[in-house]
Design a protein around this motif. Structure first.
Motif, PDB file in Angstrom:
ATOM      1  N   ILE A  55      74.785  85.445  44.996  1.00  0.00           N
ATOM      2  CA  ILE A  55      75.672  86.067  45.975  1.00  0.00           C
ATOM      3  C   ILE A  55      75.074  87.424  46.324  1.00  0.00           C
ATOM      4  O   ILE A  55      74.679  88.182  45.444  1.00  0.00           O
ATOM      5  CB  ILE A  55      77.107  86.239  45.416  1.00  0.00           C
ATOM      6  CG1 ILE A  55      77.707  84.892  45.015  1.00  0.00           C
ATOM      7  CG2 ILE A  55      77.991  86.973  46.412  1.00  0.00           C
ATOM      8  CD1 ILE A  55      78.016  83.970  46.181  1.00  0.00           C
ATOM      9  N   VAL A  56      75.036  87.740  47.632  1.00  0.00           N
ATOM     10  CA  VAL A  56      74.403  88.968  48.101  1.00  0.00           C
ATOM     11  C   VAL A  56      75.335  89.726  49.033  1.00  0.00           C
ATOM     12  O   VAL A  56      76.070  89.133  49.821  1.00  0.00           O
ATOM     13  CB  VAL A  56      73.092  88.635  48.849  1.00  0.00           C
ATOM     14  CG1 VAL A  56      72.458  89.878  49.425  1.00  0.00           C
ATOM     15  CG2 VAL A  56      72.120  87.932  47.938  1.00  0.00           C
ATOM     16  N   SER A  57      75.294  91.056  48.926  1.00  0.00           N
ATOM     17  CA  SER A  57      75.960  91.937  49.877  1.00  0.00           C
ATOM     18  C   SER A  57      75.011  93.104  50.119  1.00  0.00           C
ATOM     19  O   SER A  57      74.791  93.922  49.223  1.00  0.00           O
ATOM     20  CB  SER A  57      77.294  92.444  49.349  1.00  0.00           C
ATOM     21  OG  SER A  57      77.906  93.297  50.304  1.00  0.00           O
ATOM     22  N   GLY A  58      74.429  93.137  51.306  1.00  0.00           N
ATOM     23  CA  GLY A  58      73.444  94.187  51.599  1.00  0.00           C
ATOM     24  C   GLY A  58      72.246  94.034  50.687  1.00  0.00           C
ATOM     25  O   GLY A  58      71.647  92.964  50.599  1.00  0.00           O
ATOM     26  N   SER A  59      71.920  95.092  49.936  1.00  0.00           N
ATOM     27  CA  SER A  59      70.782  95.036  49.019  1.00  0.00           C
ATOM     28  C   SER A  59      71.205  94.722  47.588  1.00  0.00           C
ATOM     29  O   SER A  59      70.377  94.711  46.684  1.00  0.00           O
ATOM     30  CB  SER A  59      70.025  96.365  49.053  1.00  0.00           C
ATOM     31  OG  SER A  59      70.879  97.408  48.629  1.00  0.00           O
ATOM     32  N   THR A  60      72.495  94.453  47.381  1.00  0.00           N
ATOM     33  CA  THR A  60      73.002  94.144  46.050  1.00  0.00           C
ATOM     34  C   THR A  60      73.115  92.634  45.889  1.00  0.00           C
ATOM     35  O   THR A  60      73.684  91.961  46.738  1.00  0.00           O
ATOM     36  CB  THR A  60      74.388  94.793  45.836  1.00  0.00           C
ATOM     37  OG1 THR A  60      74.279  96.196  46.088  1.00  0.00           O
ATOM     38  CG2 THR A  60      74.887  94.560  44.430  1.00  0.00           C
ATOM     39  N   ALA A  61      72.568  92.115  44.789  1.00  0.00           N
ATOM     40  CA  ALA A  61      72.602  90.673  44.557  1.00  0.00           C
ATOM     41  C   ALA A  61      73.090  90.379  43.143  1.00  0.00           C
ATOM     42  O   ALA A  61      72.850  91.152  42.214  1.00  0.00           O
ATOM     43  CB  ALA A  61      71.217  90.078  44.762  1.00  0.00           C
ATOM     44  N   SER A  62      73.762  89.243  42.996  1.00  0.00           N
ATOM     45  CA  SER A  62      74.200  88.799  41.679  1.00  0.00           C
ATOM     46  C   SER A  62      73.009  88.208  40.930  1.00  0.00           C
ATOM     47  O   SER A  62      71.984  87.878  41.535  1.00  0.00           O
ATOM     48  CB  SER A  62      75.287  87.732  41.824  1.00  0.00           C
ATOM     49  OG  SER A  62      74.714  86.511  42.274  1.00  0.00           O
ATOM     50  N   PRO A  63      73.165  88.026  39.634  1.00  0.00           N
ATOM     51  CA  PRO A  63      72.140  87.268  38.912  1.00  0.00           C
ATOM     52  C   PRO A  63      72.104  85.834  39.451  1.00  0.00           C
ATOM     53  O   PRO A  63      73.102  85.321  39.963  1.00  0.00           O
ATOM     54  CB  PRO A  63      72.631  87.280  37.461  1.00  0.00           C
ATOM     55  CG  PRO A  63      73.549  88.459  37.374  1.00  0.00           C
ATOM     56  CD  PRO A  63      74.176  88.574  38.736  1.00  0.00           C
ATOM     57  N   VAL A  64      70.966  85.193  39.326  1.00  0.00           N
ATOM     58  CA  VAL A  64      70.798  83.815  39.796  1.00  0.00           C
ATOM     59  C   VAL A  64      71.608  82.874  38.908  1.00  0.00           C
ATOM     60  O   VAL A  64      71.650  83.041  37.690  1.00  0.00           O
ATOM     61  CB  VAL A  64      69.305  83.431  39.772  1.00  0.00           C
ATOM     62  CG1 VAL A  64      69.102  81.975  40.141  1.00  0.00           C
ATOM     63  CG2 VAL A  64      68.518  84.333  40.713  1.00  0.00           C
ATOM     64  N   PHE A  65      72.256  81.895  39.546  1.00  0.00           N
ATOM     65  CA  PHE A  65      72.930  80.834  38.798  1.00  0.00           C
ATOM     66  C   PHE A  65      72.486  79.503  39.366  1.00  0.00           C
ATOM     67  O   PHE A  65      71.922  79.433  40.460  1.00  0.00           O
ATOM     68  CB  PHE A  65      74.462  81.001  38.837  1.00  0.00           C
ATOM     69  CG  PHE A  65      75.075  80.988  40.208  1.00  0.00           C
ATOM     70  CD1 PHE A  65      75.581  79.817  40.754  1.00  0.00           C
ATOM     71  CD2 PHE A  65      75.166  82.150  40.966  1.00  0.00           C
ATOM     72  CE1 PHE A  65      76.154  79.799  42.007  1.00  0.00           C
ATOM     73  CE2 PHE A  65      75.739  82.141  42.235  1.00  0.00           C
ATOM     74  CZ  PHE A  65      76.233  80.971  42.755  1.00  0.00           C
ATOM     75  N   HIS A  66      72.701  78.435  38.615  1.00  0.00           N
ATOM     76  CA  HIS A  66      72.198  77.118  39.003  1.00  0.00           C
ATOM     77  C   HIS A  66      73.325  76.100  39.146  1.00  0.00           C
ATOM     78  O   HIS A  66      74.259  76.106  38.329  1.00  0.00           O
ATOM     79  CB  HIS A  66      71.193  76.607  37.963  1.00  0.00           C
ATOM     80  CG  HIS A  66      69.996  77.484  37.821  1.00  0.00           C
ATOM     81  ND1 HIS A  66      69.939  78.503  36.899  1.00  0.00           N
ATOM     82  CD2 HIS A  66      68.842  77.537  38.511  1.00  0.00           C
ATOM     83  CE1 HIS A  66      68.786  79.111  37.012  1.00  0.00           C
ATOM     84  NE2 HIS A  66      68.097  78.554  37.993  1.00  0.00           N
ATOM     85  N   VAL A  67      73.215  75.252  40.155  1.00  0.00           N
ATOM     86  CA  VAL A  67      74.102  74.109  40.336  1.00  0.00           C
ATOM     87  C   VAL A  67      73.212  72.929  40.688  1.00  0.00           C
ATOM     88  O   VAL A  67      72.419  73.015  41.622  1.00  0.00           O
ATOM     89  CB  VAL A  67      75.152  74.363  41.442  1.00  0.00           C
ATOM     90  CG1 VAL A  67      75.977  73.109  41.700  1.00  0.00           C
ATOM     91  CG2 VAL A  67      76.055  75.532  41.086  1.00  0.00           C
ATOM     92  N   THR A  68      73.367  71.856  39.915  1.00  0.00           N
ATOM     93  CA  THR A  68      72.590  70.653  40.174  1.00  0.00           C
ATOM     94  C   THR A  68      73.376  69.712  41.068  1.00  0.00           C
ATOM     95  O   THR A  68      74.540  69.441  40.811  1.00  0.00           O
ATOM     96  CB  THR A  68      72.224  69.945  38.840  1.00  0.00           C
ATOM     97  OG1 THR A  68      71.534  70.879  38.006  1.00  0.00           O
ATOM     98  CG2 THR A  68      71.363  68.723  39.079  1.00  0.00           C
ATOM     99  N   VAL A  69      72.719  69.215  42.126  1.00  0.00           N
ATOM    100  CA  VAL A  69      73.353  68.281  43.066  1.00  0.00           C
ATOM    101  C   VAL A  69      72.750  66.905  42.842  1.00  0.00           C
ATOM    102  O   VAL A  69      71.523  66.737  42.840  1.00  0.00           O
ATOM    103  CB  VAL A  69      73.142  68.735  44.530  1.00  0.00           C
ATOM    104  CG1 VAL A  69      73.763  67.735  45.503  1.00  0.00           C
ATOM    105  CG2 VAL A  69      73.723  70.133  44.738  1.00  0.00           C
ATOM    106  N   HIS A  70      73.635  65.875  42.637  1.00  0.00           N
ATOM    107  CA  HIS A  70      73.188  64.483  42.406  1.00  0.00           C
ATOM    108  C   HIS A  70      73.362  63.662  43.640  1.00  0.00           C
ATOM    109  O   HIS A  70      74.240  63.782  44.399  1.00  0.00           O
ATOM    110  CB  HIS A  70      74.005  63.841  41.275  1.00  0.00           C
ATOM    111  CG  HIS A  70      73.887  64.609  39.984  1.00  0.00           C
ATOM    112  ND1 HIS A  70      72.801  64.537  39.182  1.00  0.00           N
ATOM    113  CD2 HIS A  70      74.751  65.469  39.393  1.00  0.00           C
ATOM    114  CE1 HIS A  70      72.996  65.308  38.129  1.00  0.00           C
ATOM    115  NE2 HIS A  70      74.163  65.886  38.237  1.00  0.00           N
TER     116      HIS A  70
END
Length: 136
Positions: A121-136
């Protein structure tokens, strides 16, 4: 004590130097104030952060799930955007939500790219840590 001409000049010189130092100190203090204010603004911006947690870690293609989290150091109403790593680039997806007045958000997401998706998730130059979701 008799005041001589030399003594009068010495007193006048000390007075001029004292007045100059007071004026100079005021100039230095007022010049330092914006720098201090800028430092506070930079410290606040440096503390900006976003958390992100998906409701699931595995979904079927185009199945709805939610990403929730909090943001600090951002104004209420700031636009939060979901980004997906595609190759070496982060691509903004059409999943946008405003930051709530209490610093929280909830975003409904549907993904179609099968496999392990890297998201943030990003707002301007601030971003959250990366998270993963697997799509089947």
């Amino acid at each position: 004590m008799a005041i001589t001409k030399r003594h009068s000049l010495r007193i006048a010189a000390v007075g001029v130097v004292s007045a100059a130092s007071v004026v100079l100190a005021g100039t230095v203090a007022s010049a330092a104030t914006p720098a201090t204010g800028a430092s506070v603004a930079q410290a606040t911006a440096a503390k900006a952060g976003i958390t992100a947690k998906p409701s699931v870690t595995s979904v079927k293609a185009w199945q709805l799930f939610r990403v929730t989290g909090t943001a600090t150091g951002l104004k209420a109403g700031s636009k939060l955007v979901l980004q997906q790593k595609q190759g070496a680039k982060w691509v903004s997806l059409p999943a946008v939500t405003p930051l709530g007045s209490k610093g929280t958000y909830s975003l409904g997401v549907k993904l179609g790219l099968k496999g392990k998706n890297e998201l943030r998730i990003v707002s301007g130059s601030t971003a959250s840590p990366v998270f993963h979701v697997t799509v089947h």
